[in-house]
Design an enzyme around this catalytic site. Structure first.
Site, short mmCIF file in Angstrom:
data_model
loop_
_atom_site.label_atom_id
_atom_site.label_comp_id
_atom_site.label_asym_id
_atom_site.label_seq_id
_atom_site.Cartn_x
_atom_site.Cartn_y
_atom_site.Cartn_z
N LEU A 40 0.83 -1.21 0.00
CA LEU A 40 0.00 0.00 0.00
C LEU A 40 0.87 1.26 0.00
O LEU A 40 2.01 1.23 0.44
CB LEU A 40 -0.88 0.00 1.26
CG LEU A 40 -1.86 -1.18 1.41
CD1 LEU A 40 -2.49 -1.16 2.80
CD2 LEU A 40 -2.95 -1.11 0.34
N CYS A 44 3.70 7.79 -4.15
CA CYS A 44 4.31 8.64 -3.13
C CYS A 44 5.14 7.84 -2.15
O CYS A 44 6.32 8.11 -1.93
CB CYS A 44 3.20 9.41 -2.42
SG CYS A 44 3.75 10.29 -0.97
N GLY A 272 7.73 14.02 -16.97
CA GLY A 272 6.33 14.19 -16.59
C GLY A 272 5.65 12.86 -16.31
O GLY A 272 6.25 11.80 -16.50
N HIS A 446 14.38 34.14 17.27
CA HIS A 446 15.77 34.34 16.85
C HIS A 446 16.68 33.35 17.56
O HIS A 446 16.51 33.14 18.76
CB HIS A 446 16.21 35.77 17.21
CG HIS A 446 17.62 36.04 16.88
ND1 HIS A 446 18.05 36.25 15.59
CD2 HIS A 446 18.72 36.13 17.68
CE1 HIS A 446 19.37 36.47 15.61
NE2 HIS A 446 19.79 36.40 16.86
C1 LIG Z 1 10.14 10.53 -7.75
C2 LIG Z 1 8.91 11.27 -7.26
C3 LIG Z 1 9.01 12.09 -6.15
C4 LIG Z 1 7.88 12.75 -5.69
N1 LIG Z 1 8.02 13.57 -4.60
C5 LIG Z 1 6.94 14.24 -4.15
C6 LIG Z 1 7.05 15.07 -2.99
O1 LIG Z 1 8.11 15.18 -2.40
N2 LIG Z 1 5.93 15.71 -2.57
C7 LIG Z 1 4.74 15.57 -3.21
O2 LIG Z 1 3.76 16.18 -2.79
N3 LIG Z 1 4.61 14.80 -4.31
C8 LIG Z 1 5.67 14.12 -4.78
N4 LIG Z 1 5.54 13.30 -5.86
C9 LIG Z 1 4.20 13.18 -6.49
C10 LIG Z 1 3.34 12.21 -5.68
O3 LIG Z 1 3.99 10.96 -5.58
C11 LIG Z 1 1.98 12.04 -6.35
O4 LIG Z 1 1.41 13.31 -6.56
C12 LIG Z 1 1.05 11.22 -5.48
O5 LIG Z 1 1.58 9.93 -5.25
C13 LIG Z 1 -0.33 11.10 -6.13
O6 LIG Z 1 -1.15 10.36 -5.30
P1 LIG Z 1 -2.40 9.55 -5.85
O7 LIG Z 1 -3.08 9.02 -4.65
O8 LIG Z 1 -3.15 10.38 -6.80
O9 LIG Z 1 -1.79 8.36 -6.74
P2 LIG Z 1 -0.61 7.31 -6.56
O10 LIG Z 1 0.26 7.63 -5.42
O11 LIG Z 1 0.02 7.18 -7.89
O12 LIG Z 1 -1.37 5.98 -6.20
C14 LIG Z 1 -2.23 5.35 -7.08
C15 LIG Z 1 -2.43 3.92 -6.64
O13 LIG Z 1 -3.48 3.35 -7.40
C16 LIG Z 1 -3.14 2.02 -7.73
N5 LIG Z 1 -3.91 1.66 -8.92
C17 LIG Z 1 -3.83 2.22 -10.15
N6 LIG Z 1 -4.73 1.68 -10.98
C18 LIG Z 1 -5.41 0.75 -10.26
C19 LIG Z 1 -6.48 -0.12 -10.56
N7 LIG Z 1 -7.05 -0.11 -11.75
N8 LIG Z 1 -6.92 -0.95 -9.59
C20 LIG Z 1 -6.34 -0.95 -8.37
N9 LIG Z 1 -5.35 -0.12 -8.02
C21 LIG Z 1 -4.89 0.72 -8.95
C22 LIG Z 1 -1.65 2.09 -7.97
O14 LIG Z 1 -1.06 0.80 -7.85
C23 LIG Z 1 -1.22 3.03 -6.85
O15 LIG Z 1 -0.92 2.35 -5.67
C24 LIG Z 1 6.64 12.60 -6.34
C25 LIG Z 1 6.53 11.75 -7.45
C26 LIG Z 1 7.65 11.08 -7.90
C27 LIG Z 1 7.51 10.15 -9.08
#
Ligand SMILES: Cc1cc2nc3c(=O)[nH]c(=O)nc-3n(C[C@H](O)[C@H](O)[C@H](O)COP(=O)(O)OP(=O)(O)OC[C@H]3O[C@@H](n4cnc5c(N)ncnc54)[C@H](O)[C@@H]3O)c2cc1C
Length: 467
Positions: A40, A44, A272, A446
């Site tokens: 899980l 992120c 991206g 400070h």
């Molecule tokens: C290298 C890197 C560094 C980052 N650092 C930062 C940071 O420092 N601070 C910050 O704010 N953001 C950061 N981000 C961005 C951040 O990780 C994302 O904005 C965030 O994870 C988005 O959250 P989410 O819940 O939308 O999706 P995600 O975290 O992408 O989670 C989506 C989940 O859905 C699951 N899933 C997808 N499709 C299905 C399906 N059909 N059925 C079941 N499960 C599914 C996936 O397996 C995944 O676990 C970073 C990103 C990267 C790549």
């Protein structure tokens, strides 16, 4: 009313999905969360924010050892044990991923493993090794996140052409690394490996690095990166990318049009992230897309009744973990009939964990001018902050963009030590609708780094003391 087994099904366990599921549990909604991966936490926790920041922390500590002489500490031949660094990073990830499982359990959220697809009419099909099941809920939240975009014709592999996933699995520090793309992900990895001793070349097609930031911030980060001896090429193109057997080669066309052949042990593609909206059954719904991203209203509702979307899949909000989480709070509050406050796009902090670090909120100077504001801009350099000097990190500045007439704070842009932490004060000030005047009268302890924030607000009126 028709009886359905769940009040809510959340698809995806990233910061958007798991937080929304927990909040739904707290509100007493019968909730299930579907995740396709064994662990899980989403991008992120598993391959994004947390592992990168764990490595950045170690890069900071390593730099302290390398430059310990400056502090009067002689440290003979410090040695970087990268497998151990990776093990620590993986341990942090695992601890927090298990923590998410525990929190979901405590909130009485049912965890369902498998790949979810919407079927329309509140139904979700979940496919896993143990078979296919169809679930039904009054509400659904799509929180399926995003994945790294690739350059046309390239495929990531564990050894040479890397995305955020493969680079986090490296077991040794590469001798050389080319990073294509200088957004937050690109510059953070560039900063990590450069500080671990990799020869890094950062290539950006746009005229400046961290292009969503205020122009002054981009300029300062580029200046400091160059001072740190990182090669930065902006307005440049990378073409003919090939694997050579020992590494990767490409043709670089510089801003001036000069062509050069570059080789490196590894290539990171950080151009991206594309939303995970394909193959999740949206064709069975009325959910509307905008270039692959899901269109939502201020309460995160899609065009399909009962279906919400949050996080990286959403059109029009930045792909950040805290945005995903807050969008989840808005969606769940809305469906539960609780007070829901839509996201204010001007109050979203953006943080980039380079050294110096970046924290920003609100309008850039250029955006504010384009919107017709008459501006007063205050700027305070960290060189005038004693705590920054004590820490040995005195690059950078704080810039306050305010409206001349009423002293409204339109934006605050920080580059410097702990810039990503310091921005919190500006976010709170803007959320509370404090004016520059209020911040001028706010006492800053400070010696702290955040005193520099107070000084920057004073600088709006030409009244900073230490610069
Ligand atoms: C290298 C890197 C560094 C980052 N650092 C930062 C940071 O420092 N601070 C910050 O704010 N953001 C950061 N981000 C961005 C951040 O990780 C994302 O904005 C965030 O994870 C988005 O959250 P989410 O819940 O939308 O999706 P995600 O975290 O992408 O989670 C989506 C989940 O859905 C699951 N899933 C997808 N499709 C299905 C399906 N059909 N059925 C079941 N499960 C599914 C996936 O397996 C995944 O676990 C970073 C990103 C990267 C790549």
């Amino acid at each position: 009313m028709k009886k359905v087994p769940y009040d809510l099904i959340v698809i995806g366990s990233g910061p958007g999905g798991y937080s929304a599921a927990i909040r739904a549990g707290q509100y007493g909604l019968k909730t299930a969360l579907v995740e396709k991966q064994p662990r899980l936490g989403g991008t992120c926790l598993l391959v994004g924010c947390i592992p990168t920041k764990a490595l950045l922390h170690t890069a900071d500590v390593w730099q302290r050892f390398v430059h310990s002489d400056q502090e009067g500490i002689h440290c003979e031949n410090p040695r970087l044990d990268y497998p151990k660094v990776k093990e620590r990073k993986d341990g942090i990830v695992n601890k927090h991923s298990n923590g998410v499982a525990m929190l979901l359990k405590r909130a009485k959220v049912e965890r369902i493993s498998g790949f979810a697809r919407l079927q329309g009419n509140g139904q979700v099909e979940v496919k896993s090794e143990s078979g296919v099941q169809t679930l039904e809920a009054r509400n659904i939240i799509i929180a399926t996140g995003s994945e790294a975009r690739m350059l046309p014709g390239l495929e990531p592999d564990p050894d040479f052409i890397l995305t955020n996933i493969e680079i986090l699995n490296l077991t040794a520090v590469p001798k050389s690394l080319i990073v294509i793309g200088a957004g937050a992900v690109g510059v953070e990895f560039a900063s990590i490996f450069h500080r671990f001793g990799t020869e890094v070349t950062l290539i950006e097609m746009l005229p400046r690095i961290v292009p969503v930031e205020d122009e002054d911030i981009s300029r300062e980060l580029e200046r400091v990166f160059r001072k740190q001896k990182m090669r930065v090429e902006t307005g440049a193109r990378a073409e003919n990318i090939r694997k050579t057997g020992q590494g990767v080669s490409l043709t670089l066309t510089t801003r001036e049009g000069k062509q050069e052949q570059l080789e490196a042990e590894k290539l990171l593609v950080a151009v991206g992230r594309k939303p995970n909206t394909e193959n999740i059954g949206l064709e069975h719904t009325q959910v509307a897309l905008d270039r692959g991203f899901i269109q939502v209203n201020p309460y995160q509702q899609t065009a399909e009744p009962g279906v919400y979307a949050i996080g990286d899949v959403v059109a029009g909000t930045p792909q950040l973990a805290h945005v995903a989480t807050m969008e989840g709070m808005v969606a769940v509050a809305h469906m539960a009939g609780k007070p829901a406050v839509p996201i204010n796009k001007n109050r979203i902090p953006g943080c980039t964990y380079t050294e110096p670090g970046i924290g920003s909120v609100g309008l850039t100077e250029a955006q504010a001018r384009a919107q017709g504001y008459k501006l007063k801009v205050g700027r305070f350099p960290f060189a005038g902050n004693s705590r920054a000097t004590i820490l040995g990190h005195h690059e950078g500045f704080i810039k306050v963009v305010s409206d001349e007439r009423y002293g409204e704070i339109l934006g605050v842009h920080i580059i410097g030590p702990e810039g990503f932490e310091l921005v919190a004060e500006a976010v709170a000030a803007m959320e509370a609708e404090a004016t520059v005047e209020t911040m001028v009268h706010t006492i800053h302890a400070h010696p702290t780094l955040y005193e520099a924030v107070g000084e920057a607000f004073n600088a709006v009126y030409g009244l900073s003391i230490n610069a």
